[in-house]
Every structure is written in C-alpha cells, then in structure tokens.
Scaffold this active site. Structure first.
Site, short mmCIF file in Angstrom:
data_model
loop_
_atom_site.label_atom_id
_atom_site.label_comp_id
_atom_site.label_asym_id
_atom_site.label_seq_id
_atom_site.Cartn_x
_atom_site.Cartn_y
_atom_site.Cartn_z
N LYS A 83 0.82 -1.21 0.00
CA LYS A 83 0.00 0.00 0.00
C LYS A 83 0.86 1.26 0.00
CE LYS A 83 -0.73 0.31 5.05
NZ LYS A 83 -0.13 1.63 5.25
N ASP A 84 2.14 1.16 0.39
CA ASP A 84 3.04 2.31 0.41
C ASP A 84 3.77 2.50 -0.92
OD1 ASP A 84 2.42 2.81 3.08
OD2 ASP A 84 4.06 1.55 3.81
N ARG A 135 -8.19 8.81 3.63
CA ARG A 135 -9.18 7.77 3.36
C ARG A 135 -9.86 7.32 4.65
NH1 ARG A 135 -8.52 2.66 4.42
NH2 ARG A 135 -6.27 2.95 4.65
N ARG A 136 -9.06 7.04 5.67
CA ARG A 136 -9.63 6.62 6.95
C ARG A 136 -10.46 7.73 7.58
NH1 ARG A 136 -3.94 3.80 8.67
NH2 ARG A 136 -4.36 1.72 7.81
N ARG A 153 1.13 10.26 13.71
CA ARG A 153 2.35 9.81 13.03
C ARG A 153 3.17 8.97 13.98
NH1 ARG A 153 4.74 11.99 8.86
NH2 ARG A 153 5.75 9.95 8.96
N ARG A 159 2.00 4.65 18.09
CA ARG A 159 0.59 5.02 17.85
C ARG A 159 -0.32 4.31 18.85
NH1 ARG A 159 -0.21 5.56 11.26
NH2 ARG A 159 1.81 6.52 10.84
N CYS A 249 -1.52 9.15 -1.39
CA CYS A 249 -1.91 9.56 -0.03
C CYS A 249 -2.78 10.81 -0.04
CB CYS A 249 -0.66 9.81 0.82
SG CYS A 249 0.19 8.29 1.31
#
Length: 314
Positions: A83-84, A135-136, A153, A159, A249
């Site tokens: 995904k990155d 998106r989230r 971040r 996190r 992103c």
C-alpha cells in the site's frame, strides 16, 4: 537453488524489519542467503507532518530511498508494504513478487474509558480519533460525523501507546501491522472495521518484493517462488484503478478486490473535499461503488468512470 548471498533493503521501523526478516527467512529456506540492509526513508525521518501533506510534494515517502539503493546496486531487493508503493516504478525497477495477504481490514483501537457500546463504532460522542490517512478520516466521518480527527504519526507501537496513555480516545491502524508485530493490545477495545464498508487502501495487507529488472537469475527464481498469483491479480486491479484516478496519499480513496466464483468483486470508496491536503478540510461528499465481473478491463474502466464522474471538474 545454488546458495547466493545478497542484500535485502528494509526501512528501519520495527514493522518493516519484521516483514523483511520474514521474507528473508523464507528465501533462506529456498537456498538464497541474504542480509538485511537498513535504510532510513523520508517518511520515517519526518514523523510530525501529516502523510498526505508530505506526499503531495514528495511521492513515495516510504519507498524512494529504497528504490534509489536498488538503482545504485547497494541492495538487490526491497521489501515493501504494497500500500506504500507508488503504482509506477522508476525505469529499471519492477515488482517481482507479491506475497500472500495478511489481515486486510483496518482496526479501530479505543481507550477503555472512551467506549460507548450504544453508539456506532462504540465511540463516545465527539471522540478524538488519530489517523494520518485521508481515506480513513473520510470513512470515519461518513459513519460518524461527530468524530474529531487528529493527525497521528510515528511507528505502530508509538501510535498504540498514544491510545493506551489517553493522549487520544482512539486510533485507526492497519490490522496487518498489528498482527505481524504481535503487539500487546490488552485493555484496549479492538474493532475490526469491515473491509467492504471501511474500504482499505489498494494493496493493504500485502507485501511486495521490488528489484531491478536485471536481478540475477538465482535470486529471481527464488523470489518468484513466493509470488501468490491470486493476491497479485487482486492487488493489480486495485492499483490499476488508483493509478487511473491519479491517486496516492493525497486522494481519500480505497479499493478492495476479492476473487469470487464469477470472477472478481471490487468495492471502492472516494471522499471529496474542498481543501484536500492543505489544512482543515471541508468534506463535500462520500461515494461508494462496487462491481462484479470476470473481465479485469471492465472492472477497472467502470470503477474509474464512476468516480471520475463524481470528481467532476477537479
């Protein structure tokens, strides 16, 4: 396979090292010896600015330095969270394997004092939810307009710590990373967000091995043994849609493709805002689309056409 020593590039985060070490162990079982070479990515160096703000000026935050090392020949392969990885590789590089997919869903972690089981997502009114993903953020607000988004971040353990210590009421993280790191989440409420409603990022949960197109044959034969054809087909469709929409992103976009008896089923999401990636956002609308077909071109074309019509003149 003849035993060959080669270098596998990895970011320095705990998750990246865990993922790369797992791939290295599997390659060693095929007779290919490798050493891990740690490389500090731009995304790991700057842990204060939101990802979408950084991505707009410097695409490939978590991959660029690894790809530069591949092109210079200081490493032979790089292991990425797919995904990155940008949908277009630099000249001379290619994805040579996509591994089986881990948990696809996002996970909502909630501090126990902020749980309200009577409300959607079990969050108290006006909960402060950490995420660095547009998106989230969009999908959370689509479900609960009262939620307060806060930029999140740092690496995965840090996190989680922000929620455990009460600095945030909750946070959204990829289930794959939590599972691979085997983190202790005891005491936190965990909610797996259904992937068809909270649509993940294209390629989420999958690992990709990137290399130069001139990778030595001994290594290439071993690497391709790890390629999962079904997962590779699904994430290819997801990433093709994102590429056509010129997403990354900075685009609040999710796509998830699943193999079904009649072909493939795609679920996709797009949020539209007046101020994307430039500070406080005024969300305009949220759009969802799903389609089932046995033809990849139809899946991509119809999904892209639907969202382009919603984006209008943007």
């Amino acid at each position: 396979f003849r035993r060959v020593l080669f270098r596998s590039g990895t970011r320095k985060s705990a998750l990246a090292r865990t993922q790369s070490s797992g791939v290295a162990d599997r390659l060693r079982s095929l007779g290919v010896e490798c050493e891990l070479v740690e490389i500090l990515s731009e995304g790991d160096r700057d842990t204060t600015h939101p990802l979408y703000a950084m991505e707009s000026s410097s695409p490939g935050l978590f991959c660029k330095q690894l790809e530069e090392a591949l092109l210079k020949g200081t490493i032979d392969i790089a292991v990425h969270s797919l995904k990155d990885l940008p949908t277009t590789q630099p000249d001379g590089l290619a994805v040579c394997a996509v591994l089986e997919r881990e948990k696809i869903q996002d996970c909502l972690l909630i501090h126990p004092s902020k749980v309200d089981s009577a409300k959607p997502l079990s969050l108290i009114q006006g909960a402060r939810v950490g995420t660095s993903s547009l998106r989230r953020e969009a999908q959370l607000l689509d479900a609960r307009a009262d939620l307060q988004e806060e930029s999140l971040r740092g690496n995965v353990p840090s996190r989680v710590a922000q929620v455990r210590e009460g600095r945030l009421d909750a946070a959204v993280l990829a289930s794959a990373g939590l599972h691979r790191l085997k983190l202790d989440l005891q005491g936190l409420k965990q909610i797996a967000l259904p992937e068809r409603q909270f649509v993940p990022a294209p390629g989420q949960g999958a690992l990709a091995i990137e290399s130069t197109v001139s990778l030595p044959s001994e290594i290439l034969r071993a690497v391709t043994q790890l390629n999962d054809l079904e997962v590779a087909a699904c994430v290819r469709i997801e990433r093709r849609i994102m590429k056509e929409l010129e997403g990354g992103c900075t685009l609040p976009f999710g796509a998830y493709c699943e193999r079904v008896p009649s072909g493939w089923h795609v679920w996709a999401f797009l949020g539209l805002t007046e101020n994307r990636g430039k500070g406080p956002r005024d969300w305009l609308s949220f759009h969802r689309f799903d389609i089932c077909s046995d033809d990849e071109e139809t899946l991509v074309a119809e999904t892209v056409r639907y969202f382009r019509a919603r984006k209008g003149g943007e």
